[in-house]
Scaffold this active site. Structure first.
Site, PDB file in Angstrom:
ATOM      1  N   SER A  16       0.851  -1.208   0.000  1.00  0.00           N
ATOM      2  CA  SER A  16       0.000   0.000   0.000  1.00  0.00           C
ATOM      3  C   SER A  16       0.875   1.242   0.000  1.00  0.00           C
ATOM      4  CB  SER A  16      -0.920   0.011   1.229  1.00  0.00           C
ATOM      5  OG  SER A  16      -0.146   0.043   2.412  1.00  0.00           O
ATOM      6  N   TYR A 156       8.482   6.194  17.257  1.00  0.00           N
ATOM      7  CA  TYR A 156       8.601   6.344  15.796  1.00  0.00           C
ATOM      8  C   TYR A 156       9.770   7.279  15.449  1.00  0.00           C
ATOM      9  CZ  TYR A 156       6.935   7.355  11.002  1.00  0.00           C
ATOM     10  OH  TYR A 156       6.820   7.503   9.637  1.00  0.00           O
ATOM     11  N   LYS A 160      13.067   6.074  13.363  1.00  0.00           N
ATOM     12  CA  LYS A 160      13.376   6.714  12.077  1.00  0.00           C
ATOM     13  C   LYS A 160      14.707   7.469  12.135  1.00  0.00           C
ATOM     14  CE  LYS A 160       9.774   5.418   9.664  1.00  0.00           C
ATOM     15  NZ  LYS A 160       9.930   4.511   8.517  1.00  0.00           N
TER      16      LYS A 160
HETATM   17  N1  LIG Z   1       2.597   8.692   4.945  1.00  0.00           N
HETATM   18  C1  LIG Z   1       3.395   9.551   5.535  1.00  0.00           C
HETATM   19  O1  LIG Z   1       3.024  10.717   5.781  1.00  0.00           O
HETATM   20  C2  LIG Z   1       4.793   9.150   5.909  1.00  0.00           C
HETATM   21  C3  LIG Z   1       5.646  10.146   6.377  1.00  0.00           C
HETATM   22  C4  LIG Z   1       6.937   9.806   6.724  1.00  0.00           C
HETATM   23  C5  LIG Z   1       7.370   8.504   6.597  1.00  0.00           C
HETATM   24  N2  LIG Z   1       6.515   7.553   6.155  1.00  0.00           N
HETATM   25  C6  LIG Z   1       7.029   6.187   6.057  1.00  0.00           C
HETATM   26  O2  LIG Z   1       6.736   5.664   4.789  1.00  0.00           O
HETATM   27  C7  LIG Z   1       6.695   4.237   4.863  1.00  0.00           C
HETATM   28  C8  LIG Z   1       5.465   3.747   4.136  1.00  0.00           C
HETATM   29  O3  LIG Z   1       4.320   4.224   4.821  1.00  0.00           O
HETATM   30  P1  LIG Z   1       2.977   4.648   4.074  1.00  0.00           P
HETATM   31  O4  LIG Z   1       2.730   6.060   4.411  1.00  0.00           O
HETATM   32  O5  LIG Z   1       3.027   4.216   2.671  1.00  0.00           O
HETATM   33  O6  LIG Z   1       1.902   3.821   4.925  1.00  0.00           O
HETATM   34  P2  LIG Z   1       1.141   2.442   4.614  1.00  0.00           P
HETATM   35  O7  LIG Z   1       0.288   2.596   3.413  1.00  0.00           O
HETATM   36  O8  LIG Z   1       0.507   2.058   5.896  1.00  0.00           O
HETATM   37  O9  LIG Z   1       2.308   1.453   4.232  1.00  0.00           O
HETATM   38  C9  LIG Z   1       3.057   0.763   5.201  1.00  0.00           C
HETATM   39  C10 LIG Z   1       3.569  -0.498   4.546  1.00  0.00           C
HETATM   40  O10 LIG Z   1       4.413  -1.182   5.484  1.00  0.00           O
HETATM   41  C11 LIG Z   1       3.980  -2.535   5.550  1.00  0.00           C
HETATM   42  N3  LIG Z   1       4.267  -3.079   6.871  1.00  0.00           N
HETATM   43  C12 LIG Z   1       3.930  -2.580   8.081  1.00  0.00           C
HETATM   44  N4  LIG Z   1       4.347  -3.402   9.053  1.00  0.00           N
HETATM   45  C13 LIG Z   1       4.946  -4.457   8.442  1.00  0.00           C
HETATM   46  C14 LIG Z   1       5.560  -5.650   8.896  1.00  0.00           C
HETATM   47  N5  LIG Z   1       5.656  -5.961  10.198  1.00  0.00           N
HETATM   48  N6  LIG Z   1       6.070  -6.500   7.984  1.00  0.00           N
HETATM   49  C15 LIG Z   1       5.968  -6.239   6.663  1.00  0.00           C
HETATM   50  N7  LIG Z   1       5.416  -5.131   6.168  1.00  0.00           N
HETATM   51  C16 LIG Z   1       4.904  -4.248   7.054  1.00  0.00           C
HETATM   52  C17 LIG Z   1       2.492  -2.509   5.240  1.00  0.00           C
HETATM   53  O11 LIG Z   1       2.056  -3.746   4.680  1.00  0.00           O
HETATM   54  P3  LIG Z   1       1.263  -4.912   5.419  1.00  0.00           P
HETATM   55  O12 LIG Z   1       0.308  -4.282   6.377  1.00  0.00           O
HETATM   56  O13 LIG Z   1       0.631  -5.630   4.260  1.00  0.00           O
HETATM   57  O14 LIG Z   1       2.314  -5.726   6.078  1.00  0.00           O
HETATM   58  C18 LIG Z   1       2.460  -1.442   4.148  1.00  0.00           C
HETATM   59  O15 LIG Z   1       2.752  -2.012   2.898  1.00  0.00           O
HETATM   60  C19 LIG Z   1       6.712   3.891   6.348  1.00  0.00           C
HETATM   61  O16 LIG Z   1       8.003   3.480   6.717  1.00  0.00           O
HETATM   62  C20 LIG Z   1       6.381   5.211   7.016  1.00  0.00           C
HETATM   63  O17 LIG Z   1       6.910   5.311   8.294  1.00  0.00           O
HETATM   64  C21 LIG Z   1       5.235   7.843   5.809  1.00  0.00           C
END
Ligand SMILES: NC(=O)c1ccc[n+]([C@@H]2O[C@H](COP(=O)([O-])OP(=O)(O)OC[C@H]3O[C@@H](n4cnc5c(N)ncnc54)[C@H](OP(=O)(O)O)[C@@H]3O)[C@@H](O)[C@H]2O)c1
Length: 264
Positions: A16, A156, A160
């Site tokens: 996702s 978090y 990070k």
């Molecule tokens: N969105 C933001 O504003 C933002 C800002 C800064 C950093 N980030 C970082 O960007 C990255 C992606 O986040 P996103 O925003 O795209 O959110 P997201 O849509 O919730 O994606 C998170 C992804 O990580 C996977 N995941 C979580 N726990 C896992 C585990 N134990 N094993 C394997 N896969 C796992 C989830 O897949 P499953 O649930 O299928 O395992 C999902 O594919 C993260 O590291 C997040 O901290 C996001």
């Protein structure tokens, strides 16, 4: 700029959000995609989208990156097939929505296991391939929350921030490894829904800050461009990125503002 046509790219957290969007961007360049996360149905949907976008191959792998045995099984599979990755996008992660003193230590450990030890352990398990590769890109999804403390995110922020130290040292030791730190601000994904509360339960809400964040495809376009150019770090987001500069150049103002910015 590196051309990823036919190159093997592993994307973690590809089911996702940012990971799925990055996978689709690389797919459009004709890459061979290895997509890993826990949710198989979602991964298979992303694989289908990648093939439609032009991927040479897109395959789903169910891996829990908070579990060493699950990572071991994944690495054995790719090793057994003789796969060598040209690029790793270490992106899987979970967030937090809880006050520091209300957060049980088990939650701190859970976030560290997923967001820090997951990518670290995977990298070590892939050392046999990293040592012999001519050039490997490793993109690491940190966060602006890794550059400063932010309310409701203590574990978090810590996880990070730790990524910078580990992967920068790795790059300095290995001239064939080029690390790109992806540093998103607020991106419109559902990450707040899977965020963890102080007692370990799931927050399950879409935060307004998230919903008003940068479009995820735009984020992925900026991320893939930065990786292709081997940029060391790439900030991605909107007005919230100002906090990075305020913290750096005017820390006193940062401490006045950061507590007042909505954390949800
Ligand atoms: N969105 C933001 O504003 C933002 C800002 C800064 C950093 N980030 C970082 O960007 C990255 C992606 O986040 P996103 O925003 O795209 O959110 P997201 O849509 O919730 O994606 C998170 C992804 O990580 C996977 N995941 C979580 N726990 C896992 C585990 N134990 N094993 C394997 N896969 C796992 C989830 O897949 P499953 O649930 O299928 O395992 C999902 O594919 C993260 O590291 C997040 O901290 C996001």
């Amino acid at each position: 700029m590196i051309d990823y046509q036919g190159k093997n790219i592993l994307v973690t957290g590809a089911s996702s959000g940012i990971g799925a969007a990055i996978a689709c961007r690389f797919a459009a360049q004709g890459a061979r995609l290895f997509l890993a996360a826990r949710n198989l149905a979602k991964l298979e949907d992303v694989c289908r989208r990648c093939m439609e976008a032009g991927a040479a191959q897109a395959e789903a792998f169910v891996v829990d990156f908070s579990s060493e045995s699950s990572i071991d099984a994944f690495v054995e599979t790719v090793k057994g097939r003789g796969v060598s990755f040209d690029c790793l996008v270490l992106n899987a992660g979970i967030s937090q929505r809880a006050l520091t003193l209300d957060t049980d230590i088990s939650v701190d450990r859970k976030i560290m296991e997923t967001d820090y030890f997951g990518p670290v352990y995977l990298t070590k398990k892939l050392s046999y391939m990293l040592r012999s590769a001519k050039l490997v890109n490793i993109a690491v999804t940190s966060s602006i929350s890794g550059l400063f403390g932010f309310p409701l995110r203590s574990a978090y922020c810590a996880a990070k921030a730790a990524l910078f130290g580990f992967f920068e040292a790795l790059e300095l030791e290995n001239p064939n490894i080029k690390v790109t730190f992806l540093i998103p601000g607020r991106i419109n994904t559902e990450i707040s829904k899977s965020a963890v509360l102080g007692d370990g339960s799931t927050y399950s809400q879409m935060d307004a800050g998230q919903a008003n964040g940068m479009d995820v495809d735009k984020c992925a376009r900026i991320a893939v461009r930065a990786i292709s150019k081997c940029k060391h770090r790439q900030l991605i987001g909107g007005v919230e990125l100002l906090m990075v500069y305020i913290k750096k150049y005017c820390p006193a103002l940062f401490f006045k503002l950061a507590g007042k910015v909505s954390a949800t």
